[in-house]
Design an enzyme around this catalytic site. Structure first.
Site, PDB file in Angstrom:
ATOM      1  NE  ARG A  75       4.723   1.871  -0.294  1.00 38.52           N
ATOM      2  CZ  ARG A  75       5.761   1.430   0.208  1.00 38.52           C
ATOM      3  NH1 ARG A  75       6.787   1.708  -0.056  1.00 38.52           N
ATOM      4  NH2 ARG A  75       5.571   1.042   1.456  1.00 38.52           N
ATOM      5  CE  LYS A 125      12.237 -11.114 -11.776  1.00 37.27           C
ATOM      6  NZ  LYS A 125      13.091 -11.095 -10.278  1.00 37.27           N
ATOM      7  CG  HIS A 175      17.473 -37.012  -7.548  1.00 42.86           C
ATOM      8  ND1 HIS A 175      18.091 -38.359  -7.383  1.00 42.86           N
ATOM      9  CD2 HIS A 175      18.765 -36.295  -7.808  1.00 42.86           C
ATOM     10  CE1 HIS A 175      19.451 -38.364  -7.340  1.00 42.86           C
ATOM     11  NE2 HIS A 175      20.014 -37.301  -7.775  1.00 42.86           N
ATOM     12  CD  GLU A 200       8.665 -11.450  -9.705  1.00 42.58           C
ATOM     13  OE1 GLU A 200      10.004 -11.173  -9.850  1.00 42.58           O
ATOM     14  OE2 GLU A 200       8.040 -11.199  -8.896  1.00 42.58           O
ATOM     15  CE  LYS A 225      10.884  -3.019  -6.744  1.00 42.44           C
ATOM     16  NZ  LYS A 225      11.297  -4.087  -7.522  1.00 42.44           N
ATOM     17  CG  ASN A 280       1.932   0.768   4.222  1.00 46.26           C
ATOM     18  OD1 ASN A 280       1.544  -0.212   4.002  1.00 46.26           O
ATOM     19  ND2 ASN A 280       3.336   1.178   3.966  1.00 46.26           N
ATOM     20  N   GLY A 281      -0.165  -0.865   6.660  1.00 44.35           N
ATOM     21  CA  GLY A 281       0.196  -1.590   7.613  1.00 44.35           C
ATOM     22  C   GLY A 281      -0.884  -2.605   8.027  1.00 44.35           C
ATOM     23  CD1 TRP A 316      -0.397  -6.356  -3.440  1.00 43.73           C
ATOM     24  CD2 TRP A 316      -0.544  -6.681  -1.269  1.00 43.73           C
ATOM     25  NE1 TRP A 316      -0.132  -7.543  -3.444  1.00 43.73           N
ATOM     26  CE2 TRP A 316      -0.348  -7.867  -1.912  1.00 43.73           C
ATOM     27  CE3 TRP A 316      -0.764  -6.980  -0.008  1.00 43.73           C
ATOM     28  CZ2 TRP A 316       0.173  -8.885  -1.555  1.00 43.73           C
ATOM     29  CZ3 TRP A 316      -0.600  -8.074   0.691  1.00 43.73           C
ATOM     30  CH2 TRP A 316      -0.101  -9.538  -0.382  1.00 43.73           C
ATOM     31  CB  CYS A 364      -1.070   0.161   1.152  1.00 47.86           C
ATOM     32  SG  CYS A 364      -1.977  -1.201   1.378  1.00 47.86           S
ATOM     33  CD  GLU A 404      15.666 -13.335  -9.735  1.00 47.15           C
ATOM     34  OE1 GLU A 404      15.201 -13.781  -8.710  1.00 47.15           O
ATOM     35  OE2 GLU A 404      15.431 -12.313  -9.947  1.00 47.15           O
TER      36      GLU A 404
HETATM   37  O1  M6R Z   1      12.677  -5.453  -1.280  1.00 44.71           O
HETATM   38  P1  M6R Z   1      13.098  -6.930  -0.997  1.00 44.71           P
HETATM   39  O2  M6R Z   1      14.456  -7.049  -1.851  1.00 44.71           O
HETATM   40  O3  M6R Z   1      13.129  -7.298   0.413  1.00 44.71           O
HETATM   41  O4  M6R Z   1      11.810  -7.756  -1.622  1.00 44.71           O
HETATM   42  C1  M6R Z   1      11.715  -9.059  -1.556  1.00 44.71           C
HETATM   43  C2  M6R Z   1      10.963  -9.761  -2.378  1.00 44.71           C
HETATM   44  O5  M6R Z   1       9.680  -9.272  -2.302  1.00 44.71           O
HETATM   45  C3  M6R Z   1      11.173  -9.458  -3.997  1.00 44.71           C
HETATM   46  O6  M6R Z   1      12.446  -9.663  -4.164  1.00 44.71           O
HETATM   47  C4  M6R Z   1      10.273 -10.306  -4.938  1.00 44.71           C
HETATM   48  O7  M6R Z   1      10.479 -11.536  -4.791  1.00 44.71           O
HETATM   49  C5  M6R Z   1      10.219  -9.392  -6.137  1.00 44.71           C
HETATM   50  N1  M6R Z   1       8.937  -9.387  -6.638  1.00 44.71           N
HETATM   51  C6  M6R Z   1      11.032 -10.246  -7.228  1.00 44.71           C
HETATM   52  O8  M6R Z   1      11.019  -9.967  -8.418  1.00 44.71           O
END
Ligand code: M6R
Length: 614
Positions: free
Chosen positions: A27, A491, A510, A494, A609, A103-104, A77, A2, A487
């Site tokens: 956010r 990518k 395995h 997501e 984010k 926010n929280g 969010w 948020c 990773e």
């Molecule tokens: O801000 P941070 O690096 O702590 O965030 C951690 C994860 O939430 C963040 O890396 C998330 O996995 C991303 N969407 C990856 O692209």
């Protein structure tokens, strides 16, 4: 998660709030809202499901003529309650005298809600946040007209995290803000003030900011602000000048932030290296970290903890630190770290990694480590973030603002920073000068090599587009490139919503091998390193089962060429630094597939984010 923002000054407040919300949208972006007090001191509230553009259209349709100099806004969010307009913020009391953006998470909201309902309050949302506005209403005394005190008394009953901004029609010349566990920053303009979840929101308006700390309250008027503790004690705050460039938070010539950020990587990595590496002495220097050789030698274990992409970088960090600094490294999901019983002692060093510096799980892991007496080093991108502030020592990534929800340049800068950290500690221990020199010379070539990969973007795009219709992907790598397989898969998942798994290549036999048929593309990360021959065998195993093979390699090898359906050649480097180069084509593959599917790559569904909830 948020984003909140508030404005008070002489300009059209709704314009500023809508514009700032657009920059906070990363956010959270399932719904948004605005509350403004007009010239007749009436509270005007608009809340809409969907993106900020939607809110903007509705605001201009129904409230174009509202002349307001004071407003607050929110982009959501969802945590408590579905994505609906009533659940969007701002929340108001039934007489619309107060409006709150939050926010929280208010953890004890159910108890508070029941008490308030028993006292006659009527709730109009399912959210935890709404209790705040009813509590404020409850504590507001007509005769005193002291919004600050009503807010503070309300907050004293609240358990959980908050970054809030509150306005009131009885006092239409102030905003009251407060934070605990959720970030809040104040922006100081000329006869105008801003409050926001992060500096991105307000950067076009002012670079003079004040970061609030937990349990601080601020009362903002257009020409002044005053900060207090929750016990009404005045505190003086330092004004920081933010040096981020406004251009860094616009897309420039790119269609999306994510593509821009992928292409910014050579420059971002250059910024991470600048002023830190001294190849002739084979050493690295960090402004926020000073370690003596005695200290370096005394460390018997390093624990790195992080979430998501930052966790993948941590895995590469383990390989790097064990190789160059010869210290055993454990890597833990931050969300798991604090809920087991991590055995720490004063010979351990804890490293927390977070792009945003606000991830709730990572922040709590940091606090747990400190509670247990460990020294914590924070590696973050966002200057002044909570993790940066609470760490004992810190290293900034210097990647610049990362707006795309899928992390790209921050990940690369995490890898670069970890490589430098490993060499830094290594040189304080046993790593000889000639090794330091060799490694740093090579490290400085990485931005140029990444540029060479980016120059092949069109070729990589053509390859990616062949696989747009596939429903599943496997990513396989070994050694230093096993985390790159994880990773690459993340990518793709997501932003394209295609199911993808990353594995160490040898693990395929395995279990995952059962999935392989002609519909399963398998992306191999296969640099010519000590495990090259072994990964060749894994490629054979996939081909023998009719899998489609895409290979990222630095080796021109006719056998490999005959086996691979698609090959992406990247410049060679030493195996320790190859993850930094190999991730680039995987970011591009994910990007081009998602873009071709017409998806919003910058704001993938269900994600945000900064994940500031546990
Ligand atoms: O801000 P941070 O690096 O702590 O965030 C951690 C994860 O939430 C963040 O890396 C998330 O996995 C991303 N969407 C990856 O692209």
């Amino acid at each position: 998660m948020c984003g909140i923002v508030g404005y008070i000054g002489n300009r059209d407040a709704k314009e500023i709030i809508l514009d700032s919300l657009q920059r906070l949208e990363y956010r959270g972006y399932d719904s948004a809202g605005i509350a403004m007090i007009d010239e007749k001191n009436a509270m005007i509230v608009r809340k809409e499901v969907g993106r900020i553009d939607n809110l903007r259209n509705e605001v201009f349709k129904y409230h174009r003529d509202v002349n307001s100099k004071l407003a607050i806004g929110h982009t959501r969010w969802a945590t408590h309650g579905k994505v609906t307009a009533p659940n969007a913020h701002p929340h108001c009391d039934s007489r619309k005298r107060f409006a709150v953006v939050h926010n929280g998470i208010i953890e004890n909201y159910q108890v508070l809600r029941k008490i308030l309902i028993d006292k006659g309050h009527t709730f109009s949302s399912e959210t935890d946040s709404e209790v705040l506005v009813h509590l404020i209403e409850e504590f507001y005394k007509e005769e005193e007209r002291n919004l600050q005190s009503a807010v503070v008394e309300a907050l004293k009953l609240v358990e959980g995290t908050y970054g809030i901004a509150v306005i009131c029609v009885e006092e239409p010349y102030k905003i009251v803000g407060a934070r605990n566990g959720s970030p809040l920053v104040l922006g100081i303009g000329e006869n105008e003030m801003f409050i926001a979840s992060d500096v991105n929101a307000i950067m076009p308006y002012t670079k003079n900011v004040v970061y609030l700390e937990d349990k601080e309250v601020v009362v903002i008027k257009s020409e002044q602000f005053k900060t207090y503790t929750l016990d009404y004690q005045r505190i003086e705050k330092e004004v920081t000048v933010v040096d981020w460039d406004v251009a860094a938070i616009s897309k420039g010539d790119f269609e999306t932030f994510m593509l821009k950020e992928i292409f910014e990587q050579p420059e971002a990595l250059g910024n991470a290296l600048r002023g830190r590496v001294q190849p002739r002495d084979g050493v690295v220097k960090f402004g926020g970290l000073t370690m003596t050789p005695e200290h370096a030698r005394s460390i018997d274990k390093i624990i790195i903890t992080a979430c998501g992409t930052s966790w993948h970088a941590s895995l590469v960090g383990k390989y790097l630190i064990e190789r160059f600094a010869e210290i055993p490294v454990e890597v833990d999901y931050a969300s798991e770290f604090r809920y087991r019983n991590p055995i720490l002692n004063d010979r351990n060093m804890v490293v927390v990694i977070s792009q945003s510096g606000e991830t709730a799980d990572t922040l709590e892991a940091l606090r747990e480590a400190k509670r247990k007496g460990a020294k914590v080093i924070g590696i973050t991108n966002v200057i002044g973030s909570t993790i940066a502030k609470e760490s004992d020592g810190g290293i900034y990534l210097h990647a610049g603002p990362e707006i795309g929800v899928a992390s790209t340049k921050a990940f690369s800068n995490q890898l670069m920073t970890l490589a430098m950290l490993a060499i830094y500690i290594g040189r304080l221990k046993n790593l000889p000068l000639y090794e330091g020199e060799r490694l740093l010379d090579e490290l400085m070539t990485i931005p140029y090599k990444i540029q060479q990969v980016l120059n092949q973007a069109e070729t990589i795009q053509k390859i990616a587009l062949k696989y747009v219709k596939n429903k599943n992907f496997l990513y396989l790598g070994r050694g230093f490139n096993f985390p790159i397989a994880l990773e690459g898969a993340l990518k793709l998942k997501e932003i394209s919503y295609i199911h993808a798994e990353g594995y160490p290549a040898a693990e395929m036999k395995h279990g995952p091998i059962a999935l392989i048929d002609e519909n399963m593309p398998v992306v191999f990360i296969a640099p010519k390193d000590s495990l090259y021959e072994k990964i060749m065998s894994n490629i054979e195993e996939v081909k023998a089962r009719s899998g489609r093979v895409i290979v990222v390699t630095d080796n021109h090898d006719s056998v490999m060429e005959s086996k691979a359906d698609d090959l992406i050649f990247v410049p060679g480097t030493i195996e320790e630094f190859s993850p930094m180069i190999n991730i680039i084509p995987l970011q591009l593959i994910a990007y081009y597939i998602a873009y071709e599917k017409g998806l919003d790559v910058d704001k993938p569904r269900n994600l945000a984010k900064s994940v500031t909830v546990e």
